[in-house]
Design a protein around this motif. Structure first.
Motif, short mmCIF file in Angstrom:
data_model
loop_
_atom_site.label_atom_id
_atom_site.label_comp_id
_atom_site.label_asym_id
_atom_site.label_seq_id
_atom_site.Cartn_x
_atom_site.Cartn_y
_atom_site.Cartn_z
N THR A 251 0.86 -1.18 0.00
CA THR A 251 0.00 0.00 0.00
C THR A 251 0.90 1.23 0.00
O THR A 251 1.94 1.25 0.66
N THR A 252 0.49 2.26 -0.75
CA THR A 252 1.37 3.42 -0.86
C THR A 252 0.57 4.70 -1.11
O THR A 252 -0.56 4.67 -1.59
N SER A 253 1.18 5.79 -0.76
CA SER A 253 0.64 7.13 -1.03
C SER A 253 1.80 8.10 -1.08
O SER A 253 2.92 7.79 -0.67
N VAL A 254 1.50 9.31 -1.60
CA VAL A 254 2.51 10.37 -1.62
C VAL A 254 1.86 11.63 -1.09
O VAL A 254 0.65 11.85 -1.23
N ALA A 255 2.68 12.48 -0.47
CA ALA A 255 2.14 13.72 0.09
C ALA A 255 3.18 14.84 -0.03
O ALA A 255 4.32 14.68 0.43
N CYS A 355 1.60 27.56 -3.04
CA CYS A 355 0.65 26.75 -2.26
C CYS A 355 0.85 26.98 -0.76
O CYS A 355 1.94 26.78 -0.24
N PRO A 356 -0.21 27.39 -0.03
CA PRO A 356 -0.09 27.60 1.41
C PRO A 356 -0.52 26.39 2.24
O PRO A 356 -0.58 26.48 3.47
N LEU A 357 -0.85 25.29 1.58
CA LEU A 357 -1.42 24.13 2.27
C LEU A 357 -0.33 23.33 2.98
O LEU A 357 0.79 23.21 2.49
N SER A 358 -0.69 22.74 4.09
CA SER A 358 0.27 21.96 4.87
C SER A 358 0.53 20.60 4.26
O SER A 358 1.65 20.07 4.34
N LEU A 359 -0.51 20.01 3.66
CA LEU A 359 -0.39 18.67 3.10
C LEU A 359 -1.34 18.53 1.92
O LEU A 359 -2.50 18.94 2.01
N VAL A 360 -0.83 17.97 0.85
CA VAL A 360 -1.67 17.57 -0.28
C VAL A 360 -1.21 16.18 -0.68
O VAL A 360 -0.08 15.99 -1.11
N GLU A 361 -2.09 15.20 -0.52
CA GLU A 361 -1.68 13.82 -0.74
C GLU A 361 -2.48 13.14 -1.84
O GLU A 361 -3.60 13.54 -2.16
N ILE A 362 -1.88 12.10 -2.39
CA ILE A 362 -2.52 11.19 -3.33
C ILE A 362 -2.41 9.80 -2.74
O ILE A 362 -1.30 9.32 -2.47
N ARG A 363 -3.54 9.15 -2.54
CA ARG A 363 -3.52 7.77 -2.05
C ARG A 363 -3.91 6.83 -3.19
O ARG A 363 -4.94 7.03 -3.84
N PRO A 385 -9.86 4.43 -8.01
CA PRO A 385 -8.44 4.08 -8.00
C PRO A 385 -7.54 5.00 -7.17
O PRO A 385 -6.51 4.56 -6.66
N PHE A 386 -7.92 6.29 -7.07
CA PHE A 386 -7.10 7.24 -6.33
C PHE A 386 -8.01 8.24 -5.61
O PHE A 386 -9.14 8.49 -6.03
N VAL A 387 -7.48 8.81 -4.56
CA VAL A 387 -8.15 9.92 -3.89
C VAL A 387 -7.08 10.93 -3.50
O VAL A 387 -5.95 10.56 -3.17
N THR A 388 -7.43 12.20 -3.56
CA THR A 388 -6.52 13.25 -3.11
C THR A 388 -7.16 14.01 -1.98
O THR A 388 -8.36 14.31 -2.01
#
Length: 471
Positions: A251-255, A355-363, A385-388
């Motif tokens: 299982t993997t994601s990126v942020a 971008c002022p956001l602390s976290l933006v991820e793709i799972r 298949p993916f969620v952000t």
């Protein structure tokens, strides 16, 4: 976008709260009582609410008494445990049940199941299951409440692609319905209610206990690779290709993260702009080492925490923050994460994006998350298949840039957006109309949900949520 309300309805003396206090073992609080503010404030401090009455339930009978009291006085009911249960305040009188005191946990090693009370958190469950070499489908944050997480589907960082949503492993639930009746719900006793509860959260009653399956897992290979944010495009290109090579044991994601300057972080991550690649793998360490070699070669990591770990360290994969904060968020289901999607994502979150956001991820989802379980449920994200998920941290008075950027991020990712989404990731503003809820679940499933709602809660007592109206 703030969900904080100051309205508390009638004054205490106009409701027979003293009678409710006599019936309840736990706390019964109104705005003038010590402890009220703490009971109404959770991990996201922007979601502090002010119900007319809050019942801190300590047992099932407290929940029954609270619901019957609310029904007798024409008040809607909200429920909140530890995270993943959005409470949308009412403008009139309303009652909120908190469940944190109901944290009983029982592990049955004969059946490899766990039964939990309404307030149990994942870290408590994991602490008990690891004693027996068993692992639940825990989420990425160990402090999150089990039942709210599971009723919203529940995706985690390690076991989900192998075993599906946490909802898929539920065997039974004890539920207090809108008329104050306690029901034991199984796939045999009430198939439609069982189906509806698992995926549509708190629309049909208050789940006071839940039994679910756990699995013989004691160790895993995992953690994260932290790269410079400037390397995002290069690393994402490798990650996208690498996804095609992994099986359901990974299982993997990126942020993309803009981290605070806090002593709780390793020095190399303090005030850093990074791309965090998360990996959880169920195979042995040597297999994991070979598996992640392409990721390690994508760029030079600032920090590498990938290693073999005992299951109780599952929270180290995402390392979600644990301190309460004023959080603004938006999520989007994605039908693909193509080269064009990655390019747009990088432009919106990269070094030159502002971008002022602390976290933006793709799972990355997939695997068993795509398959219907042996007993179907209403989880609306099946096959996605993916969620952000995008998160910003700002006090309400200073939140305009964060709110504007969340909207801009959603607009930028819209070409790849899917109607489906992860229920637990929905912000209070998402799916806030009947039309939006129908789109989220699809017309057929929404009609089934509305029929269950009509049967069990025709007055829509449980409406202070992402609501399905009685059909």
């Amino acid at each position: 976008m703030s969900t904080s309300h100051s309205t508390t309805g009638r004054a205490d003396q106009s409701l027979p709260v003293s009678a409710l206090r006599e019936a309840v073992t736990g706390a019964v609080l109104t705005a003038d009582d010590a402890g009220y503010e703490g009971e109404c404030t959770g991990h996201n401090v922007l979601r502090a609410v002010r119900p007319t009455v809050v019942v801190g339930a300590a047992r099932t009978e407290d929940v029954v008494a609270a619901v019957r009291f609310a029904r007798a006085h024409g008040m809607p009911v909200a429920v909140r445990n530890a995270g993943h249960q959005v409470v949308l305040p009412d403008t009139g009188d309303w009652l909120m049940v908190t469940t944190g005191r109901m944290d009983d946990i029982h592990v049955d090693t004969r059946t490899n199941t766990v039964t939990v009370g309404a307030g149990a958190r994942w870290r408590q469950v994991v602490a008990e299951t690891v004693k027996h070499g068993l692992a639940p489908l825990t989420g990425s944050a160990p402090g999150v409440g089990v039942i709210g997480y599971t009723l919203g589907g529940g995706i985690g960082p390690l076991l989900s692609r192998r075993h599906g949503y946490a909802a898929d492993q539920v065997r039974r639930m004890d539920v207090v319905t809108a008329d104050g009746t306690l029901l034991r719900v199984t796939p045999d006793s009430d198939p439609e209610l069982f189906w509806a509860l698992l995926g549509c959260k708190g629309n049909f009653g208050i789940v006071v206990a839940m039994e679910f399956a756990v699995f013989p897992v004691t160790r895993f290979y995992g953690g994260g690779l932290y790269f410079r944010g400037e390397d995002t495009a290069r690393v994402l290109a490798v990650w996208r290709t690498w996804l095609q090579t992994i099986d359901e044991d990974t299982t993997t994601s990126v942020a993309v993260q803009r981290l605070p300057d806090t002593s709780g972080l390793p020095d190399v991550l303090r005030a850093a702009f990074v791309l965090h690649v998360r990996v959880g793998h169920l195979g042995p360490a040597d297999e994991g080492e070979r598996l992640v070699a392409p990721l390690r070669g994508a760029a030079v990591p600032l920090l590498d925490t990938l290693e073999e770990r005992p299951f109780e360290q599952v929270g180290e994969i995402h390392r979600d923050p644990v301190r309460p904060a004023p959080v603004w968020e938006a999520s989007i289901g994605l039908r693909e994460f193509s080269a064009a999607t990655a390019e747009a994502f990088t432009a919106l979150t990269g070094a030159d994006s502002g971008c002022p956001l602390s976290l933006v991820e793709i799972r990355a989802l997939g695997g068993a998350l795509d398959r219907e379980p042996s007993v179907p449920n209403s989880v609306p994200s099946r096959g996605l298949p993916f969620v952000t998920l995008a998160i910003g941290v700002a006090e309400a008075a200073e939140a305009a840039p964060v709110r504007d950027y969340l909207a801009a991020y959603a607009e930028g990712m819209a070409p790849w957006a899917d109607r489906r989404n992860i229920m637990n990731f929905l912000s209070p503003q998402a799916a806030s109309t009947p039309t939006e809820m129908r789109a989220l679940f699809g017309a057929e499933h929404h009609a089934r949900l509305a029929a269950v709602k009509r049967r069990l809660d025709p007055a829509n007592v449980f409406r202070l949520n992402h609501n399905v109206e009685p059909g």
